[in-house]
Motif scaffolding. Structure first.
Motif, PDB file in Angstrom:
ATOM      1  N   GLU A  87       1.053  -1.101   0.176  1.00  0.00           N
ATOM      2  CA  GLU A  87      -0.284   0.071  -0.471  1.00  0.00           C
ATOM      3  C   GLU A  87       1.156   0.993  -0.206  1.00  0.00           C
ATOM      4  OE1 GLU A  87      -2.631   0.765  -0.760  1.00  0.00           O
ATOM      5  OE2 GLU A  87      -2.660  -2.091  -0.762  1.00  0.00           O
ATOM      6  N   THR A 112      -4.314   3.855  -1.556  1.00  0.00           N
ATOM      7  CA  THR A 112      -4.991   4.206  -0.217  1.00  0.00           C
ATOM      8  C   THR A 112      -5.000   5.070  -0.251  1.00  0.00           C
ATOM      9  OG1 THR A 112      -4.444   1.955   0.756  1.00  0.00           O
ATOM     10  CG2 THR A 112      -5.638   3.965   2.328  1.00  0.00           C
ATOM     11  N   VAL A 170      -8.717   5.646  -1.664  1.00  0.00           N
ATOM     12  CA  VAL A 170      -9.461   5.462  -0.603  1.00  0.00           C
ATOM     13  C   VAL A 170      -9.310   6.841  -0.173  1.00  0.00           C
ATOM     14  CG1 VAL A 170     -10.005   4.123   0.883  1.00  0.00           C
ATOM     15  CG2 VAL A 170      -8.975   3.140  -0.728  1.00  0.00           C
ATOM     16  N   SER A 214     -15.242   3.197   2.738  1.00  0.00           N
ATOM     17  CA  SER A 214     -14.005   3.270   3.049  1.00  0.00           C
ATOM     18  C   SER A 214     -13.811   1.763   2.581  1.00  0.00           C
ATOM     19  CB  SER A 214     -13.258   4.477   3.520  1.00  0.00           C
ATOM     20  OG  SER A 214     -13.551   5.164   3.144  1.00  0.00           O
ATOM     21  N   ALA A 272     -10.847  -0.542   0.695  1.00  0.00           N
ATOM     22  CA  ALA A 272      -9.781  -1.356   0.960  1.00  0.00           C
ATOM     23  C   ALA A 272      -9.787  -3.000   1.232  1.00  0.00           C
ATOM     24  CB  ALA A 272      -9.853  -0.260   2.240  1.00  0.00           C
ATOM     25  N   ARG A 331      -9.771  -4.093  -1.939  1.00  0.00           N
ATOM     26  CA  ARG A 331      -8.226  -3.527  -2.687  1.00  0.00           C
ATOM     27  C   ARG A 331      -6.535  -4.637  -1.504  1.00  0.00           C
ATOM     28  NH1 ARG A 331      -4.407  -2.091  -5.806  1.00  0.00           N
ATOM     29  NH2 ARG A 331      -2.177  -1.961  -4.727  1.00  0.00           N
ATOM     30  N   SER A 332      -7.377  -5.258  -1.065  1.00  0.00           N
ATOM     31  CA  SER A 332      -6.446  -5.775  -0.506  1.00  0.00           C
ATOM     32  C   SER A 332      -6.286  -7.856  -0.757  1.00  0.00           C
ATOM     33  CB  SER A 332      -6.849  -6.475   1.261  1.00  0.00           C
ATOM     34  OG  SER A 332      -6.258  -7.100   2.363  1.00  0.00           O
ATOM     35  N   GLU A 375      -4.632   0.729   8.136  1.00  0.00           N
ATOM     36  CA  GLU A 375      -5.073   2.030   7.051  1.00  0.00           C
ATOM     37  C   GLU A 375      -6.923   2.615   6.975  1.00  0.00           C
ATOM     38  OE1 GLU A 375      -4.302  -1.737   4.174  1.00  0.00           O
ATOM     39  OE2 GLU A 375      -5.707  -0.507   3.051  1.00  0.00           O
TER      40      GLU A 375
END
Lengths: 241, 232
Positions: free
Chosen positions: B26, B32, B36, B73, B77, B80-81, B115
């Motif tokens: 990240e 992020t 994000v 959000s 996240a 994305r992870s 995050e």
């Protein structure tokens, strides 16, 4: 064959009791407080009971699939069937509740703890059904949906506390104050009991039909795979010859 | 540390490895930070459009709007992870790494939690500046953020890996996750309202409820992650 006969008998019993509920329910006298709408008691509580029953069956079947000792495709099919029928009954519960709430409370919806929980339950069931629809591989789908089904159930107690505290901390309104069950007479209770039998039989019949469809879809996939393998093999043999 | 057995230490080491990897990815890709975080602030601004720029209304709703922005959000996240594991056969690498699946789960959830905590810091500033919120109970607020974030990250990671194998995961994940984290949004909002002086109630029972939620989903994740990762 025996399954078909049981299915047929279940269907007939469900149809007869549903018709009886309808006839008796429509002949109930209107009450003073709730007028004609009091008759919804013949269907709404029985539908709500079946909605919770369907959720419970989905949870127990998911657990039985996850336990290695009882793992079997049957539990996966049962959980799938129960969740789908559960979506129907949970939606009906919310719809009949709103139809009753509008004339009685003056609004279609109140943020009551029980109503909020039911709405969340419908969302959880819809998510479960959607997850099943998009998974391709049967084994993977069984694993993923069993875990999703069970993890939807473990959150219910937390949901229960959260919405109950939320509503009681804000305002004291609750279904109990206006619930029809406080001053019911025998005739109403009798018709409601017929309704419970009718809805439970309807659930059992739908569940058994849906289970059978699920089993047929699975066997179709198996046959399709076997046929495809056989075709490829023949192509290979022909290419050599 | 003496109280923990060797297994637990290994588990934590595996978790730290995975969390470190995810956070490094990240930091270097800056998705992020560049996408994000601006999205979260944008949500705060849009809420102001929806609720009239009447400061009183925004201030009263600040706690709820803050947690909605955090929840939306969190969805990004979590997507994305698991997106970073789907490229370049990273999931096979993870599976063959010999790390404990429970450790992998804890590591991924911890990275998401870090995050989210950073985002919450940013959104907290946003709520104070844009909505004129008054941070009174700092301890309560901090405890709420920690407990709610642990729950969001743990439940999100469970559902992230559940949806990881399917084609339409972008639309499926919100449908699966939002009803599950509904009590987190509810409890965190009520606790934060108490901390912001918007409600004359005790926020701590809500924090305990958030703690129970987090414990449940850490347990579910630690148990379920192995088979889910194995079969994906």
């Amino acid at each position: 064959m025996r399954g078909r006969i049981i299915d047929g008998l279940l269907g007939i019993a469900a149809a007869v009791t549903l018709a009886t509920t309808l006839l008796l329910g429509l002949r109930l006298p209107p009450t003073q407080e709730q007028d004609e709408y009091a008759r919804l008691i013949a269907v709404h509580p029985p539908i709500a009971w079946v909605a919770y029953l369907a959720f419970g069956v989905m949870a127990i079947a998911s657990l039985l699939w996850l336990l290695p000792a009882t793992r079997s495709r049957r539990w996966d099919r049962l959980a799938a069937a129960s969740a789908e029928v559960g979506v129907v009954f949970t939606s009906l519960m919310l719809i009949t509740g709103a139809i009753w709430g509008r004339p009685t409370w003056g609004v279609w919806w109140v943020w009551d703890a029980r109503l909020t929980l039911s709405a969340l339950m419908l969302a959880l069931l819809l998510g479960y059904v959607a997850l099943r629809r998009v998974s391709v591989d049967t084994e993977r789908r069984a694993l993923v949906s069993a875990i999703a089904g069970l993890s939807a159930v473990v959150v219910i107690p937390v949901n229960h506390f959260a919405v109950t505290w939320w509503r009681t901390l804000h305002q004291g309104r609750s279904l109990a104050q206006v619930a029809p069950s406080s001053q019911l007479d025998g005739e109403y209770i009798a018709v409601m009991l017929v309704g419970f039998v009718a809805m439970t039989l309807t659930f059992a019949w739908l569940l058994s039909r849906r289970y059978r469809v699920e089993a047929l879809v699975e066997s179709l996939e198996d046959v399709g795979l076997a046929t495809a393998i056989e075709e490829r093999r023949r192509e290979g043999v022909e290419a050599f010859a | 540390m003496l109280l923990l057995g060797d297994d637990a230490l290994l588990l934590l080491r595996d978790a730290a490895l995975i969390a470190g990897k995810d956070l490094r990815v990240e930091l270097r890709s800056r998705v992020t930070i560049n996408q994000v975080a601006p999205f979260a602030v944008l949500v705060l601004v849009l809420f102001a459009f929806a609720l009239e720029p009447d400061r009183g209304l925004l201030t009263r709703a600040a706690a709820g709007l803050f947690w909605l922005a955090v929840t939306f959000s969190a969805l990004l996240a979590i997507q994305r992870s698991f997106a970073i594991e789907s490229a370049d056969g990273a999931r096979d690498g993870l599976r063959l790494s010999g790390l404990d699946p429970a450790g992998i789960f804890l590591g991924k959830a911890a990275a998401v939690a870090v995050e989210l905590l950073a985002l919450e810091g940013l959104l907290g500033v946003g709520v104070v500046v844009l909505y004129d919120a008054d941070l009174q109970g700092a301890t309560l607020l901090l405890a709420t953020c920690l407990a709610a974030t642990a729950g969001l990250a743990a439940a999100g990671t469970v559902y992230g890996v559940l949806a990881a194998g399917v084609r339409v995961r972008e639309t499926l994940l919100p449908l699966l996750l939002l009803p599950i984290v509904a009590p987190v949004v509810l409890a965190a909002t009520r606790a934060s309202e108490a901390a912001l002086g918007q409600a004359a109630t005790d926020g701590w029972p809500w924090v305990r409820l958030l703690g129970v939620f987090a414990v449940i989903y850490v347990a579910v994740g630690a148990l379920a992650f192995g088979p889910l990762l194995e079969d994906a």
